[in-house]
Write a protein that holds these residues in place. Sequence first.
Motif, PDB file in Angstrom:
ATOM      1  N   LEU A   1     -40.616  64.559 -32.573  1.00  9.60           N
ATOM      2  CA  LEU A   1     -39.997  64.994 -31.328  1.00  9.60           C
ATOM      3  C   LEU A   1     -40.680  66.226 -30.745  1.00  9.60           C
ATOM      4  CD1 LEU A   1     -36.170  64.661 -31.981  1.00  9.60           C
ATOM      5  CD2 LEU A   1     -37.585  63.288 -30.467  1.00  9.60           C
ATOM      6  N   LEU A   2     -41.126  67.094 -31.615  1.00 11.98           N
ATOM      7  CA  LEU A   2     -41.735  68.334 -31.165  1.00 11.98           C
ATOM      8  C   LEU A   2     -43.225  68.203 -30.915  1.00 11.98           C
ATOM      9  CD1 LEU A   2     -39.848  70.766 -33.549  1.00 11.98           C
ATOM     10  CD2 LEU A   2     -39.375  70.311 -31.145  1.00 11.98           C
ATOM     11  N   GLY A   3     -43.800  67.031 -31.167  1.00 14.31           N
ATOM     12  CA  GLY A   3     -45.208  66.818 -30.877  1.00 14.31           C
ATOM     13  C   GLY A   3     -46.112  67.633 -31.777  1.00 14.31           C
ATOM     14  N   SER A   4     -45.938  67.510 -33.057  1.00 12.54           N
ATOM     15  CA  SER A   4     -46.712  68.276 -34.026  1.00 12.54           C
ATOM     16  C   SER A   4     -48.203  68.217 -33.726  1.00 12.54           C
ATOM     17  CB  SER A   4     -46.451  67.728 -35.428  1.00 12.54           C
ATOM     18  OG  SER A   4     -47.324  68.300 -36.361  1.00 12.54           O
ATOM     19  N   LYS A   5     -48.850  69.363 -33.728  1.00 11.77           N
ATOM     20  CA  LYS A   5     -50.287  69.448 -33.471  1.00 11.77           C
ATOM     21  C   LYS A   5     -51.091  68.782 -34.579  1.00 11.77           C
ATOM     22  CE  LYS A   5     -50.086  72.170 -29.833  1.00 11.77           C
ATOM     23  NZ  LYS A   5     -50.282  71.694 -28.536  1.00 11.77           N
ATOM     24  N   GLN A   6     -50.468  68.579 -35.755  1.00 13.76           N
ATOM     25  CA  GLN A   6     -51.180  68.009 -36.882  1.00 13.76           C
ATOM     26  C   GLN A   6     -51.218  66.489 -36.838  1.00 13.76           C
ATOM     27  OE1 GLN A   6     -48.980  69.725 -40.091  1.00 13.76           O
ATOM     28  NE2 GLN A   6     -50.197  71.596 -40.067  1.00 13.76           N
TER      29      GLN A   6
ATOM     30  N   TYR B   1     -44.884  57.520 -15.830  1.00 17.82           N
ATOM     31  CA  TYR B   1     -43.465  57.851 -15.974  1.00 17.82           C
ATOM     32  C   TYR B   1     -43.283  59.074 -16.875  1.00 17.82           C
ATOM     33  CZ  TYR B   1     -38.654  57.823 -17.488  1.00 17.82           C
ATOM     34  OH  TYR B   1     -37.373  58.225 -17.778  1.00 17.82           O
ATOM     35  N   LEU B   2     -43.927  59.055 -18.020  1.00 18.67           N
ATOM     36  CA  LEU B   2     -43.748  60.144 -18.988  1.00 18.67           C
ATOM     37  C   LEU B   2     -44.239  61.488 -18.455  1.00 18.67           C
ATOM     38  CD1 LEU B   2     -44.774  58.285 -22.260  1.00 18.67           C
ATOM     39  CD2 LEU B   2     -42.481  59.089 -21.656  1.00 18.67           C
ATOM     40  N   THR B   3     -45.272  61.470 -17.637  1.00 21.63           N
ATOM     41  CA  THR B   3     -45.829  62.737 -17.134  1.00 21.63           C
ATOM     42  C   THR B   3     -45.162  63.215 -15.850  1.00 21.63           C
ATOM     43  OG1 THR B   3     -47.625  61.572 -15.989  1.00 21.63           O
ATOM     44  CG2 THR B   3     -48.093  62.388 -18.217  1.00 21.63           C
ATOM     45  N   THR B   4     -44.381  62.360 -15.199  1.00 20.10           N
ATOM     46  CA  THR B   4     -43.787  62.779 -13.925  1.00 20.10           C
ATOM     47  C   THR B   4     -42.265  62.661 -13.861  1.00 20.10           C
ATOM     48  OG1 THR B   4     -44.065  60.581 -12.929  1.00 20.10           O
ATOM     49  CG2 THR B   4     -45.868  62.181 -12.618  1.00 20.10           C
ATOM     50  N   LYS B   5     -41.670  61.766 -14.662  1.00 19.14           N
ATOM     51  CA  LYS B   5     -40.234  61.507 -14.514  1.00 19.14           C
ATOM     52  C   LYS B   5     -39.414  61.689 -15.785  1.00 19.14           C
ATOM     53  CE  LYS B   5     -41.025  58.187 -10.826  1.00 19.14           C
ATOM     54  NZ  LYS B   5     -40.964  56.790 -10.444  1.00 19.14           N
ATOM     55  N   GLU B   6     -40.044  61.860 -16.925  1.00 17.82           N
ATOM     56  CA  GLU B   6     -39.314  62.006 -18.189  1.00 17.82           C
ATOM     57  C   GLU B   6     -38.440  63.253 -18.125  1.00 17.82           C
ATOM     58  OE1 GLU B   6     -37.556  62.107 -21.693  1.00 17.82           O
ATOM     59  OE2 GLU B   6     -38.580  60.345 -20.916  1.00 17.82           O
ATOM     60  N   PRO B   7     -37.101  63.088 -18.271  1.00 20.18           N
ATOM     61  CA  PRO B   7     -36.201  64.231 -18.080  1.00 20.18           C
ATOM     62  C   PRO B   7     -36.076  65.198 -19.271  1.00 20.18           C
ATOM     63  CG  PRO B   7     -34.921  62.251 -18.467  1.00 20.18           C
ATOM     64  CD  PRO B   7     -36.369  61.832 -18.391  1.00 20.18           C
ATOM     65  N   LEU B   8     -36.353  64.752 -20.487  1.00 23.46           N
ATOM     66  CA  LEU B   8     -36.086  65.608 -21.645  1.00 23.46           C
ATOM     67  C   LEU B   8     -37.306  66.329 -22.216  1.00 23.46           C
ATOM     68  CD1 LEU B   8     -33.464  63.530 -23.645  1.00 23.46           C
ATOM     69  CD2 LEU B   8     -33.107  65.344 -21.966  1.00 23.46           C
ATOM     70  N   ARG B   9     -38.484  65.802 -21.994  1.00 23.23           N
ATOM     71  CA  ARG B   9     -39.697  66.420 -22.526  1.00 23.23           C
ATOM     72  C   ARG B   9     -40.765  66.450 -21.455  1.00 23.23           C
ATOM     73  NH1 ARG B   9     -42.322  64.237 -27.866  1.00 23.23           N
ATOM     74  NH2 ARG B   9     -43.798  65.859 -27.414  1.00 23.23           N
ATOM     75  N   THR B  10     -41.656  67.398 -21.609  1.00 25.96           N
ATOM     76  CA  THR B  10     -42.797  67.477 -20.698  1.00 25.96           C
ATOM     77  C   THR B  10     -44.020  66.953 -21.428  1.00 25.96           C
ATOM     78  OG1 THR B  10     -41.847  69.424 -19.655  1.00 25.96           O
ATOM     79  CG2 THR B  10     -44.185  69.042 -19.305  1.00 25.96           C
ATOM     80  N   PHE B  11     -44.676  65.974 -20.826  1.00 23.85           N
ATOM     81  CA  PHE B  11     -45.889  65.402 -21.391  1.00 23.85           C
ATOM     82  C   PHE B  11     -47.042  65.626 -20.419  1.00 23.85           C
ATOM     83  CE2 PHE B  11     -42.536  62.725 -23.226  1.00 23.85           C
ATOM     84  CZ  PHE B  11     -42.885  62.725 -24.562  1.00 23.85           C
ATOM     85  N   THR B  12     -48.225  65.746 -20.968  1.00 29.04           N
ATOM     86  CA  THR B  12     -49.429  65.722 -20.144  1.00 29.04           C
ATOM     87  C   THR B  12     -50.216  64.475 -20.520  1.00 29.04           C
ATOM     88  OG1 THR B  12     -50.816  66.931 -21.719  1.00 29.04           O
ATOM     89  CG2 THR B  12     -49.564  68.251 -20.099  1.00 29.04           C
ATOM     90  N   LYS B  13     -51.032  64.043 -19.605  1.00 31.57           N
ATOM     91  CA  LYS B  13     -51.886  62.888 -19.845  1.00 31.57           C
ATOM     92  C   LYS B  13     -52.763  63.134 -21.081  1.00 31.57           C
ATOM     93  CE  LYS B  13     -55.202  60.278 -17.040  1.00 31.57           C
ATOM     94  NZ  LYS B  13     -55.763  60.170 -15.685  1.00 31.57           N
ATOM     95  N   GLU B  14     -53.313  64.334 -21.168  1.00 25.75           N
ATOM     96  CA  GLU B  14     -54.193  64.680 -22.284  1.00 25.75           C
ATOM     97  C   GLU B  14     -53.448  64.650 -23.614  1.00 25.75           C
ATOM     98  OE1 GLU B  14     -53.887  66.533 -19.417  1.00 25.75           O
ATOM     99  OE2 GLU B  14     -55.740  65.761 -18.534  1.00 25.75           O
ATOM    100  N   GLU B  15     -52.224  65.165 -23.625  1.00 33.03           N
ATOM    101  CA  GLU B  15     -51.422  65.173 -24.844  1.00 33.03           C
ATOM    102  C   GLU B  15     -51.143  63.748 -25.313  1.00 33.03           C
ATOM    103  OE1 GLU B  15     -47.015  66.632 -26.386  1.00 33.03           O
ATOM    104  OE2 GLU B  15     -47.462  66.647 -24.251  1.00 33.03           O
ATOM    105  N   LEU B  16     -50.774  62.892 -24.392  1.00 32.25           N
ATOM    106  CA  LEU B  16     -50.481  61.503 -24.739  1.00 32.25           C
ATOM    107  C   LEU B  16     -51.725  60.794 -25.260  1.00 32.25           C
ATOM    108  CD1 LEU B  16     -48.227  60.568 -21.700  1.00 32.25           C
ATOM    109  CD2 LEU B  16     -47.478  60.907 -24.074  1.00 32.25           C
ATOM    110  N   ARG B  17     -52.845  61.065 -24.661  1.00 32.37           N
ATOM    111  CA  ARG B  17     -54.071  60.369 -25.025  1.00 32.37           C
ATOM    112  C   ARG B  17     -54.708  60.889 -26.310  1.00 32.37           C
ATOM    113  NH1 ARG B  17     -57.041  58.394 -19.484  1.00 32.37           N
ATOM    114  NH2 ARG B  17     -55.182  57.388 -18.644  1.00 32.37           N
ATOM    115  N   LYS B  18     -54.297  62.043 -26.787  1.00 25.80           N
ATOM    116  CA  LYS B  18     -54.814  62.566 -28.056  1.00 25.80           C
ATOM    117  C   LYS B  18     -54.425  61.668 -29.224  1.00 25.80           C
ATOM    118  CE  LYS B  18     -54.902  67.502 -27.144  1.00 25.80           C
ATOM    119  NZ  LYS B  18     -54.262  68.793 -27.463  1.00 25.80           N
ATOM    120  N   ARG B  19     -53.387  60.915 -29.056  1.00 28.75           N
ATOM    121  CA  ARG B  19     -52.846  60.104 -30.148  1.00 28.75           C
ATOM    122  C   ARG B  19     -53.363  58.661 -30.126  1.00 28.75           C
ATOM    123  NH1 ARG B  19     -47.668  63.072 -28.575  1.00 28.75           N
ATOM    124  NH2 ARG B  19     -47.683  64.802 -30.028  1.00 28.75           N
ATOM    125  N   ILE B  20     -54.359  58.403 -29.313  1.00 30.66           N
ATOM    126  CA  ILE B  20     -54.918  57.062 -29.179  1.00 30.66           C
ATOM    127  C   ILE B  20     -56.240  57.008 -29.941  1.00 30.66           C
ATOM    128  CG2 ILE B  20     -55.744  55.322 -27.550  1.00 30.66           C
ATOM    129  CD1 ILE B  20     -54.077  56.706 -25.391  1.00 30.66           C
TER     130      ILE B  20
END
Length: 119
Positions: free
Chosen positions: A7-12, A78-97
């Motif tokens: 949930l917290l987006g662990s950097k590890q 949706y996640l980078t513009t409309k997600e109400p509970l967390r803030t995501f960036t495109k770069e953050e999401l793509r780090k996990r791919i």
Amino acid sequence: MSFFSSLLGSKQQHSAESGANTPLDLVTYASGLASNQLEIGPILDTVREITATLKPSERPSPQDDKRLLGVYLQLEQYLTTKEPLRTFTKEELRKRISESLLTELIRHEANQQTVNTKA
């Protein structure tokens, strides 16, 4: 990985942990990040259509993989513009791919932008 660190987006966290190695994995991963599943339901209709015809352990066709990448891009939007509970960036999401899937996604995104520009 613990529930809270996810949930917290662990950097590890590494791409191997997310399991995002195929377009279907990627869509599953991204849809799981949305706090309001009803909001993304219409975006996932394409996924339902594709997976409804698959046999167990069968992979989507290359054409369906392209459609799934398009679904991911909608989820990412949706996640980078409309997600109400967390803030995501495109770069953050793509780090996990995975690297190979990221390359495929970037190529697909560029092709989509070219098509949209011509339209």
